[in-house]
Write a protein that holds these residues in place. Structure first.
Motif, PDB file in Angstrom:
ATOM      1  N   ASP A   1       0.147  -0.930  -0.210  1.00 42.14           N
ATOM      2  CA  ASP A   1       0.056  -0.349   0.129  1.00 42.14           C
ATOM      3  C   ASP A   1       0.792   1.210   0.091  1.00 42.14           C
ATOM      4  O   ASP A   1       0.290   2.299  -0.564  1.00 42.14           O
ATOM      5  N   LEU A   2       2.024   1.140   1.257  1.00 40.96           N
ATOM      6  CA  LEU A   2       3.316   2.933   0.385  1.00 40.96           C
ATOM      7  C   LEU A   2       3.317   2.462  -0.702  1.00 40.96           C
ATOM      8  O   LEU A   2       3.087   3.491  -1.131  1.00 40.96           O
ATOM      9  N   GLN A   3       4.009   1.354  -1.568  1.00 42.13           N
ATOM     10  CA  GLN A   3       4.158   2.297  -3.130  1.00 42.13           C
ATOM     11  C   GLN A   3       3.276   1.983  -3.738  1.00 42.13           C
ATOM     12  O   GLN A   3       3.432   3.041  -4.420  1.00 42.13           O
TER      13      GLN A   3
ATOM     14  N   GLN B   1      -1.953   2.848  12.892  1.00 39.92           N
ATOM     15  CA  GLN B   1      -2.586   3.691  11.310  1.00 39.92           C
ATOM     16  C   GLN B   1      -1.375   5.483  11.408  1.00 39.92           C
ATOM     17  O   GLN B   1      -0.615   5.371  10.708  1.00 39.92           O
ATOM     18  N   GLY B   2      -1.343   6.096  12.356  1.00 31.87           N
ATOM     19  CA  GLY B   2      -0.639   7.069  12.621  1.00 31.87           C
ATOM     20  C   GLY B   2       1.002   6.727  12.404  1.00 31.87           C
ATOM     21  O   GLY B   2       1.489   7.535  11.156  1.00 31.87           O
ATOM     22  N   ALA B   3       0.761   5.535  12.181  1.00 29.12           N
ATOM     23  CA  ALA B   3       2.642   4.977  12.354  1.00 29.12           C
ATOM     24  C   ALA B   3       2.927   4.954  10.320  1.00 29.12           C
ATOM     25  O   ALA B   3       3.667   5.582   9.845  1.00 29.12           O
ATOM     26  N   PHE B   4       1.371   4.901  10.345  1.00 25.85           N
ATOM     27  CA  PHE B   4       1.589   4.907   8.490  1.00 25.85           C
ATOM     28  C   PHE B   4       1.603   5.508   8.011  1.00 25.85           C
ATOM     29  O   PHE B   4       2.689   5.972   6.826  1.00 25.85           O
ATOM     30  N   THR B   5       1.198   5.962   8.454  1.00 28.38           N
ATOM     31  CA  THR B   5       0.671   8.016   7.301  1.00 28.38           C
ATOM     32  C   THR B   5       2.307   8.747   7.564  1.00 28.38           C
ATOM     33  O   THR B   5       2.432   9.151   6.869  1.00 28.38           O
TER      34      THR B   5
ATOM     35  N   LEU C   1       4.724   7.184   4.642  1.00 28.27           N
ATOM     36  CA  LEU C   1       3.788   7.106   3.762  1.00 28.27           C
ATOM     37  C   LEU C   1       4.136   9.054   3.531  1.00 28.27           C
ATOM     38  O   LEU C   1       4.699   9.141   2.143  1.00 28.27           O
ATOM     39  N   ARG C   2       4.099   9.533   4.347  1.00 28.03           N
ATOM     40  CA  ARG C   2       4.508  11.164   4.084  1.00 28.03           C
ATOM     41  C   ARG C   2       6.272  11.244   3.722  1.00 28.03           C
ATOM     42  O   ARG C   2       6.383  11.641   2.724  1.00 28.03           O
ATOM     43  N   MET C   3       6.694  10.915   4.500  1.00 25.55           N
ATOM     44  CA  MET C   3       8.238  10.312   4.338  1.00 25.55           C
ATOM     45  C   MET C   3       8.425   9.960   2.944  1.00 25.55           C
ATOM     46  O   MET C   3       9.851  10.798   2.427  1.00 25.55           O
ATOM     47  N   LEU C   4       7.980   8.672   2.732  1.00 30.69           N
ATOM     48  CA  LEU C   4       8.057   7.955   1.279  1.00 30.69           C
ATOM     49  C   LEU C   4       7.577   8.945   0.128  1.00 30.69           C
ATOM     50  O   LEU C   4       8.723   8.808  -0.959  1.00 30.69           O
TER      51      LEU C   4
END
Length: 334
Positions: free
Chosen positions: A230-232, A275-279, A282-285
């Motif tokens: 999902d990040l990709q 979920q905040g860790a996932f976000t 995503l911001r960093m990527l």
């Protein structure tokens, strides 16, 4: 209505109470509230319950105008009432006091991934307390209006539980789950490329054989079940015109996320990533890939929109209080 225990405080006029107007400084209601809270302090093992109970007692004991108001409780769930599926010791006794005292209880949580009626049913069984769907505000409950805004748009929906049910309940008509979008576009996530091509009987195919349908928005109801995939794919979409591979000089696809919590407390001794860790990942990527900051519309506590939604929900559903006009004139934040 004076609301205590967790999150925020609401105050309703005395007319909301079914009993006759109360006379400060001491009244039947203030005695009832203080008695109930003292019982909660004695029985609740959760430190937060006891701490907030003491705070409420001080308020009821020293603030005369509040003594004439009906009380209500707004409570978090994870770490306050439950730890995983285990009820925290002392909570049943505290909730029985609320029920016996006819004090309304609203649940606000950054959990989600299921429809509100399913969460209400789960809480009713675990807590032995009659929880209505309208008494439950999940991290994504305020996202209901997005269903109207993006009703017919192709929306990618992410999560790890029953996000399809949630999307349908909120009115999204043309959404795709991340796993389905990945399957239909097998070259987006290299880990599953061979598997998807084999399932489609398309071994030897080329990426150009799978032109992606333009995505108009991304909605993340809860932390995804496949972070890498999902990040990709989300990064591909967010840096594009909506079609992965078609680069854009600006972000044109909006992303809506619930629950900004970085961790959450399960039954395991160490907090789990939320979920905040996932976000944040995503911001960093996105920043690394584009040199720009990702614009995210965030829902869930402690975002103001979640509390405003709670206010409007209480105003809408608590018909016995007979609210007219804005409820905010009765609001006290604490």
């Amino acid at each position: 209505m004076h609301t205590f225990l967790c999150c925020f405080s609401l105050s309703l006029p005395p007319s909301c109470s079914s009993s006759p107007p109360l006379s400060p400084p001491l009244s039947h209601l203030s005695h009832l509230s203080m008695s109930m809270m003292r019982a909660m302090m004695r029985t609740a093992a959760a430190p937060l319950l006891a701490t907030l109970a003491r705070s409420t007692l001080r308020t009821l004991s020293t603030t005369a105008p509040l003594l004439a108001e009906r009380s209500a409780v707004v409570s978090d769930i994870d770490g306050v009432l439950l730890r995983g599926d285990r009820v925290i010791p002392g909570v049943p006794d505290a909730m029985k006091k609320l029920k016996d005292s006819d004090i309304p209880l609203i649940f606000i949580t950054n959990g989600g991934g299921v429809p509100e009626d399913a969460k209400a049913e789960q809480l009713s069984k675990l807590l032995d307390y009659d929880v209505r769907p309208e008494d439950v505000i999940l991290s994504h409950t305020p996202m209901r209006d997005l269903g109207k805004k993006h009703e017919n748009d192709l929306v990618l929906v992410a999560g790890h539980r029953n996000e399809a049910e949630v999307a349908e309940a909120y009115g999204f008509k043309n959404f795709k789950l991340m796993e389905d979008y990945s399957r239909e576009n097998p070259f987006l996530w290299f880990v599953d490329t061979k598997k998807h091509l084999a399932a489609l009987n398309r071994e030897g195919a080329h990426p150009s054989d799978f032109p992606p349908e333009p995505v108009k928005a991304i909605v993340v109801f809860t932390d995804p079940d496949s972070w890498g995939r999902d990040l990709q794919i989300m990064t591909d979409v967010l840096r594009s015109t909506g079609v992965p591979g078609e680069e854009s000089s600006e972000q044109v696809v909006p992303i809506y996320c619930s629950n900004p919590d970085f961790v959450w407390m399960s039954e395991f001794s160490v907090p789990r990533f939320a979920q905040g860790a996932f976000t944040q990942c995503l911001r960093m990527l996105y920043r690394q890939a584009t040199g720009r900051e990702l614009e995210v519309t965030q829902y869930g506590k402690p975002m103001p929109g979640t509390y405003h939604y709670a206010e409007s929900l209480l105003e809408k559903n608590d018909g016995k209080c007979g609210w007219k006009g804005s409820a905010r004139r009765h609001l006290r934040h604490r």
